[in-house]
Design a protein around this motif. Sequence first.
Motif, mmCIF file in Angstrom:
data_model
loop_
_atom_site.group_PDB
_atom_site.id
_atom_site.type_symbol
_atom_site.label_atom_id
_atom_site.label_comp_id
_atom_site.label_asym_id
_atom_site.label_seq_id
_atom_site.Cartn_x
_atom_site.Cartn_y
_atom_site.Cartn_z
ATOM 1 N N ASN A 56 0.801 -1.226 0.000
ATOM 2 C CA ASN A 56 0.000 0.000 0.000
ATOM 3 C C ASN A 56 0.835 1.277 0.000
ATOM 4 O O ASN A 56 0.669 2.131 0.877
ATOM 5 N N SER A 67 -0.189 3.693 -6.355
ATOM 6 C CA SER A 67 -1.546 3.330 -5.953
ATOM 7 C C SER A 67 -1.730 1.840 -5.716
ATOM 8 O O SER A 67 -2.810 1.414 -5.360
ATOM 9 N N GLN A 68 -0.680 1.038 -5.929
ATOM 10 C CA GLN A 68 -0.825 -0.399 -5.714
ATOM 11 C C GLN A 68 0.445 -0.967 -5.084
ATOM 12 O O GLN A 68 1.513 -0.386 -5.190
ATOM 13 N N THR A 69 0.293 -2.103 -4.416
ATOM 14 C CA THR A 69 1.428 -2.768 -3.786
ATOM 15 C C THR A 69 2.486 -3.080 -4.831
ATOM 16 O O THR A 69 2.167 -3.516 -5.942
#
Length: 102
Positions: A56, A67-69
């Motif tokens: 995260n 915006s994403q792992t």
Amino acid sequence: VDHFLGNLSVAKKYREKLQLTFHDPKQYYFIAKKETTLHNVSGKVISIIPFPQLKNPCSEGLEYNLSQTLLLGENISVRNKANRDTVSISYEEGCGIIVVER
């Protein structure tokens, strides 16, 4: 290359006790803290590489905000660009390397 990777491994091992920053003629890089602020970076290339994972992540001040792992071997964030003088990068869990153009 073995010394370079070994140095990153040492930096990761002691990241809670030391903030090691590595320098070369074109960039500097370091293990990210859970909240990192970069100053005087407007227009500079910034890469964020999971080592091996950043859960995260969030960023402010980059052309393409996170915006994403991020997971090494799957998705990383290289060759992004700062669109502000100050950039903030944070994450919930994991470890990552931030590379900043000089």
